[in-house]
Design a protein around this motif. Sequence first.
Motif, PDB file in Angstrom:
ATOM      1  N   GLU A 101       0.896  -0.958   0.227  1.00 37.16           N
ATOM      2  CA  GLU A 101      -0.132  -0.069   0.240  1.00 37.16           C
ATOM      3  C   GLU A 101       1.125   1.438  -0.033  1.00 37.16           C
ATOM      4  OE1 GLU A 101      -3.725   1.409   2.343  1.00 37.16           O
ATOM      5  OE2 GLU A 101      -3.078  -0.312   2.822  1.00 37.16           O
ATOM      6  N   ILE A 102       2.081   1.140   0.487  1.00 41.97           N
ATOM      7  CA  ILE A 102       2.977   2.740   0.180  1.00 41.97           C
ATOM      8  C   ILE A 102       4.081   2.514  -0.233  1.00 41.97           C
ATOM      9  CG2 ILE A 102       3.040   2.306   3.283  1.00 41.97           C
ATOM     10  CD1 ILE A 102       5.466   1.480   3.688  1.00 41.97           C
ATOM     11  N   ASP A 103       3.741   1.348  -1.696  1.00 40.52           N
ATOM     12  CA  ASP A 103       4.253   1.751  -2.888  1.00 40.52           C
ATOM     13  C   ASP A 103       3.311   2.592  -3.524  1.00 40.52           C
ATOM     14  OD1 ASP A 103       5.988   1.180  -4.809  1.00 40.52           O
ATOM     15  OD2 ASP A 103       6.185  -0.326  -5.345  1.00 40.52           O
ATOM     16  N   VAL A 104       3.735   4.084  -3.107  1.00 38.12           N
ATOM     17  CA  VAL A 104       3.464   5.427  -4.505  1.00 38.12           C
ATOM     18  C   VAL A 104       4.198   5.021  -5.306  1.00 38.12           C
ATOM     19  CG1 VAL A 104       2.959   7.497  -4.840  1.00 38.12           C
ATOM     20  CG2 VAL A 104       3.229   6.770  -2.318  1.00 38.12           C
ATOM     21  N   GLU A 105       4.839   5.253  -5.761  1.00 39.41           N
ATOM     22  CA  GLU A 105       6.449   5.189  -7.126  1.00 39.41           C
ATOM     23  C   GLU A 105       5.314   4.162  -8.161  1.00 39.41           C
ATOM     24  OE1 GLU A 105       8.399   6.905  -8.241  1.00 39.41           O
ATOM     25  OE2 GLU A 105       8.065   8.054  -6.589  1.00 39.41           O
ATOM     26  N   LYS A 106       5.157   2.588  -7.604  1.00 39.49           N
ATOM     27  CA  LYS A 106       4.865   1.398  -8.316  1.00 39.49           C
ATOM     28  C   LYS A 106       3.040   1.623  -8.745  1.00 39.49           C
ATOM     29  CE  LYS A 106       4.162  -2.836 -10.239  1.00 39.49           C
ATOM     30  NZ  LYS A 106       4.755  -2.652 -11.241  1.00 39.49           N
ATOM     31  N   GLN A 107       2.448   2.004  -8.301  1.00 38.52           N
ATOM     32  CA  GLN A 107       0.760   2.667  -8.427  1.00 38.52           C
ATOM     33  C   GLN A 107       1.049   3.955  -9.434  1.00 38.52           C
ATOM     34  OE1 GLN A 107      -1.542   5.095  -5.754  1.00 38.52           O
ATOM     35  NE2 GLN A 107      -3.007   4.201  -6.155  1.00 38.52           N
ATOM     36  N   MET A 108       2.416   5.128  -9.739  1.00 37.34           N
ATOM     37  CA  MET A 108       1.727   5.713  -9.984  1.00 37.34           C
ATOM     38  C   MET A 108       2.908   4.776 -12.045  1.00 37.34           C
ATOM     39  SD  MET A 108       4.060   8.901  -8.001  1.00 37.34           S
ATOM     40  CE  MET A 108       3.977   9.773 -10.029  1.00 37.34           C
ATOM     41  N   GLN A 109       3.426   4.112 -11.552  1.00 36.21           N
ATOM     42  CA  GLN A 109       4.034   3.372 -12.998  1.00 36.21           C
ATOM     43  C   GLN A 109       2.746   2.468 -13.659  1.00 36.21           C
ATOM     44  OE1 GLN A 109       6.631   0.620 -11.705  1.00 36.21           O
ATOM     45  NE2 GLN A 109       8.522   3.079 -10.966  1.00 36.21           N
ATOM     46  N   ILE A 110       1.129   2.265 -12.499  1.00 30.47           N
ATOM     47  CA  ILE A 110       0.401   1.272 -13.029  1.00 30.47           C
ATOM     48  C   ILE A 110      -0.300   2.845 -14.189  1.00 30.47           C
ATOM     49  CG2 ILE A 110      -1.781   0.474 -12.315  1.00 30.47           C
ATOM     50  CD1 ILE A 110       0.222  -0.877 -10.182  1.00 30.47           C
ATOM     51  N   VAL A 111      -0.811   3.993 -13.258  1.00 30.36           N
ATOM     52  CA  VAL A 111      -1.717   4.260 -14.093  1.00 30.36           C
ATOM     53  C   VAL A 111      -0.660   5.404 -15.237  1.00 30.36           C
ATOM     54  CG1 VAL A 111      -2.502   6.674 -13.795  1.00 30.36           C
ATOM     55  CG2 VAL A 111      -2.062   5.335 -12.141  1.00 30.36           C
ATOM     56  N   GLU A 112       0.103   4.731 -15.907  1.00 29.82           N
ATOM     57  CA  GLU A 112       1.065   5.522 -16.124  1.00 29.82           C
ATOM     58  C   GLU A 112       0.632   4.343 -17.653  1.00 29.82           C
ATOM     59  OE1 GLU A 112       4.697   6.846 -16.011  1.00 29.82           O
ATOM     60  OE2 GLU A 112       4.507   8.707 -15.301  1.00 29.82           O
ATOM     61  N   ASN A 113       1.018   2.867 -16.921  1.00 30.34           N
ATOM     62  CA  ASN A 113       0.593   1.963 -18.145  1.00 30.34           C
ATOM     63  C   ASN A 113      -0.255   2.195 -18.783  1.00 30.34           C
ATOM     64  OD1 ASN A 113       3.037   1.113 -18.248  1.00 30.34           O
ATOM     65  ND2 ASN A 113       3.215  -0.511 -16.622  1.00 30.34           N
ATOM     66  N   MET A 114      -1.445   1.891 -18.323  1.00 28.64           N
ATOM     67  CA  MET A 114      -3.064   1.714 -17.938  1.00 28.64           C
ATOM     68  C   MET A 114      -3.845   3.407 -19.018  1.00 28.64           C
ATOM     69  SD  MET A 114      -4.700  -0.089 -16.850  1.00 28.64           S
ATOM     70  CE  MET A 114      -3.068  -1.270 -17.011  1.00 28.64           C
ATOM     71  N   ILE A 115      -3.181   4.136 -19.243  1.00 27.43           N
ATOM     72  CA  ILE A 115      -2.932   6.034 -20.312  1.00 27.43           C
ATOM     73  C   ILE A 115      -2.254   5.429 -20.980  1.00 27.43           C
ATOM     74  CG2 ILE A 115      -1.806   8.387 -19.978  1.00 27.43           C
ATOM     75  CD1 ILE A 115      -1.700   8.103 -17.506  1.00 27.43           C
ATOM     76  N   GLN A 116      -1.091   4.655 -21.309  1.00 29.85           N
ATOM     77  CA  GLN A 116      -0.619   4.261 -22.482  1.00 29.85           C
ATOM     78  C   GLN A 116      -0.845   3.180 -23.391  1.00 29.85           C
ATOM     79  OE1 GLN A 116       3.248   3.053 -21.830  1.00 29.85           O
ATOM     80  NE2 GLN A 116       3.718   4.770 -20.974  1.00 29.85           N
ATOM     81  N   ARG A 117      -2.489   2.462 -22.588  1.00 31.82           N
ATOM     82  CA  ARG A 117      -2.860   1.421 -23.556  1.00 31.82           C
ATOM     83  C   ARG A 117      -4.007   2.415 -23.546  1.00 31.82           C
ATOM     84  NH1 ARG A 117      -3.755  -4.164 -19.371  1.00 31.82           N
ATOM     85  NH2 ARG A 117      -5.651  -4.349 -20.451  1.00 31.82           N
ATOM     86  N   ARG A 118      -3.930   3.346 -23.028  1.00 31.63           N
ATOM     87  CA  ARG A 118      -5.791   3.857 -23.795  1.00 31.63           C
ATOM     88  C   ARG A 118      -6.783   3.166 -22.930  1.00 31.63           C
ATOM     89  NH1 ARG A 118      -3.979   8.880 -25.028  1.00 31.63           N
ATOM     90  NH2 ARG A 118      -6.592   9.306 -26.179  1.00 31.63           N
ATOM     91  N   VAL A 119      -7.173   3.572 -22.133  1.00 29.24           N
ATOM     92  CA  VAL A 119      -8.418   3.114 -20.908  1.00 29.24           C
ATOM     93  C   VAL A 119      -8.910   3.992 -21.254  1.00 29.24           C
ATOM     94  CG1 VAL A 119      -7.068   1.017 -19.616  1.00 29.24           C
ATOM     95  CG2 VAL A 119      -7.437   3.841 -19.109  1.00 29.24           C
ATOM     96  N   SER A 120     -10.174   3.709 -21.673  1.00 29.52           N
ATOM     97  CA  SER A 120     -11.919   4.416 -21.362  1.00 29.52           C
ATOM     98  C   SER A 120     -11.510   5.743 -20.443  1.00 29.52           C
ATOM     99  CB  SER A 120     -13.115   3.882 -21.887  1.00 29.52           C
ATOM    100  OG  SER A 120     -12.917   2.871 -22.910  1.00 29.52           O
ATOM    101  N   ALA A 121     -11.815   5.042 -19.076  1.00 23.70           N
ATOM    102  CA  ALA A 121     -11.756   6.293 -18.216  1.00 23.70           C
ATOM    103  C   ALA A 121     -10.507   5.540 -16.706  1.00 23.70           C
ATOM    104  CB  ALA A 121     -13.613   5.507 -17.487  1.00 23.70           C
ATOM    105  N   LEU A 122     -10.377   5.869 -15.985  1.00 26.08           N
ATOM    106  CA  LEU A 122      -9.695   5.513 -15.147  1.00 26.08           C
ATOM    107  C   LEU A 122     -10.321   6.098 -14.085  1.00 26.08           C
ATOM    108  CD1 LEU A 122      -5.798   7.045 -16.145  1.00 26.08           C
ATOM    109  CD2 LEU A 122      -6.184   4.853 -14.709  1.00 26.08           C
ATOM    110  N   CYS A 123     -10.517   4.898 -12.194  1.00 29.75           N
ATOM    111  CA  CYS A 123     -10.785   5.049 -10.965  1.00 29.75           C
ATOM    112  C   CYS A 123      -9.364   4.518 -10.680  1.00 29.75           C
ATOM    113  CB  CYS A 123     -12.064   4.206 -11.549  1.00 29.75           C
ATOM    114  SG  CYS A 123     -12.946   4.313 -12.494  1.00 29.75           S
ATOM    115  N   ILE A 124      -9.370   5.621  -9.620  1.00 24.43           N
ATOM    116  CA  ILE A 124      -8.285   5.746  -8.406  1.00 24.43           C
ATOM    117  C   ILE A 124      -8.362   6.390  -6.835  1.00 24.43           C
ATOM    118  CG2 ILE A 124      -5.334   6.384  -8.421  1.00 24.43           C
ATOM    119  CD1 ILE A 124      -5.680   7.575 -11.688  1.00 24.43           C
ATOM    120  N   ALA A 125      -7.390   4.829  -6.558  1.00 23.88           N
ATOM    121  CA  ALA A 125      -7.568   4.840  -5.222  1.00 23.88           C
ATOM    122  C   ALA A 125      -6.390   5.231  -4.877  1.00 23.88           C
ATOM    123  CB  ALA A 125      -7.822   3.730  -4.420  1.00 23.88           C
TER     124      ALA A 125
END
Length: 342
Positions: free
Chosen positions: A79-103
Amino acid sequence: MNSRNRPTRRPILMLLATVCIGLTWLQCGREAGPSADDPVIALVMKTLNHPYFLDMQRGAKEAVRILNIRLVIQAAEREIDVEKQMQIVENMIQRRVSALCIAPSGSREIVPVIVKANRAGIPVLIVDTRVDQEALREAGGEIAGFVGSDNLRGGRVAGEYLVEHLNGRGKVAILEGIPGHETGDSRLRGFHQVIRNHPGIQVLSSQTANWERALGYTVFQNMLQAQPDIEALFSCSDMMALGAIEAIAEAGREGSIVVVGFDAAREAREAVRQGRLLATVAQYPYEMGKRVVENAVEVLKGNPIEKDVEVPIRLITKEVLDAETPPDAPGTGPMKGNYIRK
């Protein structure tokens, strides 16, 4: 070769025809699933190693079942791995998902990837933990909506109950969340808002255990060694609280130290029922996961949504559990009307 000795193909062909007909019937009889043209919604959580977020995942999947959309769920290991979460979100952006829901694992840290999603034309919805509004405004970012509970109020509810139980006097310890993260900071702030009005309540120690059970055990064990006269503990999450009650049992202090947790995880609720935990503050992660995905679909359709959805909280005590009908877990399933307290 004699034709009578040739293997006949008729039974084989009949069998294949029967199988094909059966497969066709099964396909036609099955409810149609989402197609490749349907929108893809990504739910990026803090972790999947916590009951709270597993419940959020279940709620999101229920929305998918009803709405017939595609959903991708990912999270960092810790849960404390902020950098990993940011990487995941960036990957989702590159995949061109339609919408992002983030905790968000970090209320400020998540802002740069929100801005990237904005620039890519991907709507962002936030669930559970609010984004730092000042940082978001300064970066020129925006979110489509928020779904979560009032952690500040939850901290006050926990503080009020603990003060009442101690009759306004007692020596208290606190297990904090991750410093600088909105969820834990708000719970801690709400708790302090209450106890500062009760001079008979003395805080002997307040330390972080990073939301983790093992650290909750170790940190509280050290607290007990340094402050053996601790009478009560407020833990900003149930996982840390469950670790702490293990330390209490090992020290032979069961019955002399009361503990209030937060999240109403199933194991914590059972600990409340058994009297090992005094109380826990229930949230509804299942409802959060379901609602944020539903809202994402509405945003993609161009429909208006409620921008700030507050999911109720409730204090769970042994008396509440004994009175439950049916005995659902409010923190781990759909909201039930008789559990909700505004």
